[in-house]
Enzyme design. Structure first.
Site, short mmCIF file in Angstrom:
data_model
loop_
_atom_site.label_atom_id
_atom_site.label_comp_id
_atom_site.label_asym_id
_atom_site.label_seq_id
_atom_site.Cartn_x
_atom_site.Cartn_y
_atom_site.Cartn_z
N LEU A 1 0.81 -1.21 0.00
CA LEU A 1 0.00 0.00 0.00
C LEU A 1 0.84 1.26 0.00
CD1 LEU A 1 -2.83 -0.95 2.51
CD2 LEU A 1 -3.15 -0.30 0.12
N ASP B 1 11.11 3.86 4.61
CA ASP B 1 10.99 2.42 4.80
C ASP B 1 12.35 1.89 5.24
OD1 ASP B 1 10.47 -0.43 4.46
OD2 ASP B 1 8.79 0.17 3.20
N ASP C 1 13.62 4.88 11.58
CA ASP C 1 12.72 3.99 12.28
C ASP C 1 11.62 4.85 12.90
OD1 ASP C 1 11.36 2.27 13.96
OD2 ASP C 1 13.14 1.58 15.05
N ASN D 1 1.72 4.53 7.30
CA ASN D 1 1.35 3.25 6.70
C ASN D 1 2.18 2.08 7.22
OD1 ASN D 1 0.26 1.51 4.32
ND2 ASN D 1 2.49 1.46 4.05
N TYR E 1 -2.24 -7.12 16.94
CA TYR E 1 -2.43 -6.24 15.78
C TYR E 1 -3.74 -5.45 15.89
CZ TYR E 1 -2.65 -4.93 10.80
OH TYR E 1 -2.73 -4.25 9.61
N LYS F 1 -4.10 -1.42 16.09
CA LYS F 1 -4.81 -0.71 15.04
C LYS F 1 -6.08 -0.04 15.55
CE LYS F 1 -2.20 -1.34 11.38
NZ LYS F 1 -1.57 -0.18 10.69
N THR G 1 -1.56 -7.66 -0.42
CA THR G 1 -0.15 -7.30 -0.29
C THR G 1 0.57 -8.48 0.37
OG1 THR G 1 -0.34 -6.36 1.95
CG2 THR G 1 -0.84 -4.89 0.08
#
Length: 299
Positions: free
Chosen positions: A18, A37, A72, A99, A170, A174, A204
């Protein structure tokens, strides 16, 4: 028409999936892009600068402007340096797209402390820390009398909104991102900053192997459907929208409505009287929405 012409965007986790789609779409619409990244695996291990470098190369090939950033984002000073890098390179910052994320799935009884800490660190702290430093930059700009029309776009998950089994770490992280987005929208509006979140459905490396999709389903899970919506949210056209969580994929874009007040019964200091009252408000309340709810447009 290029709807983000001249705007400067940071995208975390932009080397693959994404984030990569966001970076390329924003660049096609005129944004200057910081491709952040560190190149870990989907579970947060290892380092590889190649994916971010490849995205920057693609943007430059199309005539756009972009740089690699390997900070980071879950490290406090790393997040601070990320914001500084964007401003020092391009002179300003207009858009922050959080993201970056990792997965370490497992049932609650099998989740280790390390799995919990790593997932919460990257997904939740790795969203908060860049917002904190970007917000301080925008606050300074606003106090100096400079116009601010900034965007923060965070990434939550259907796992968080609709409680997916096997993802306690997770989903918790989130869900925190979703609520963080709403609170931040309330706090930062005074400085000219909107904050929204998306719950994407895309194919992905984070989702590969979860299910066997038909060609039509795979097409509707192309990250570009989501990148188009994110690019619109990043543009001046979205100025009046803040504090919202959106579901997004190739079948459509939807507003995910937050917690609502439900049926109520009078309070009491005698718990022995509550059997009937609590049963009654449960009876008239709506069930929690499920992750596979059938109101989506997918056949």
């Amino acid at each position: 028409m290029k709807i983000c012409e001249g705007r400067v965007a940071i995208i975390t986790g932009a080397g693959r999936g994404l984030g990569r789609a966001h970076a390329l779409m924003l660049a096609r619409h005129g944004a200057k892009v910081v491709v952040n990244d560190i190149g870990t695996s989907a579970s947060g291990e290892g380092v590889d600068q190649t994916p971010a470098q490849e995205v920057v190369a693609l943007i430059r090939e199309m005539g756009g402007e972009a740089i690699v950033d390997n900070s980071d984002v879950a490290d406090w000073n790393g997040a601070k340096n990320l914001i500084k890098n964007a401003v020092d390179t391009f002179g300003k910052l207009d858009i922050l797209i959080n993201n970056a994320g990792i997965l370490r799935d497992g049932m609650l009884i099998n989740t280790t402390e390390q799995d919990w800490d790593a997932v919460v660190r990257v997904n939740l702290k790795g969203t908060f820390a860049p917002i904190h430093h970007a917000a301080n930059y925008w606050r300074e700009q606003s106090k100096a009398g400079k116009p601010v029309d900034a965007r923060v776009i965070n990434t939550t998950s259907h796992s968080a909104l609709y409680a997916n089994i096997g993802q306690t770490n997770y989903a918790a992280a989130k869900a925190g991102v979703a609520t963080l987005s709403i609170v931040a929208a309330r706090e930062l509006g005074r400085y000219g900053v909107t904050v929204n979140a998306i719950a994407p459905r895309a194919e992905t490396r984070m989702t590969q192997g979860l299910k066997e999709w038909t060609p039509e389903q795979l097409e509707r899970r192309d990250p570009e459907w989501i990148a188009a919506f994110v690019t619109w949210l990043a543009s001046p056209a979205s100025r009046g929208i803040s504090g919202r969580v959106f579901e997004a994929w190739g079948y459509g874009y939807s507003v995910a409505e937050s917690w609502q007040h439900g049926p109520i019964t009078p309070a009491t200091k005698d718990p022995s009287t509550l059997d009937k009252e609590i049963a009654n408000i449960i009876k008239f309340s709506r069930k929690n929405a499920g992750i596979d709810r059938d109101t989506w447009l997918e056949p």
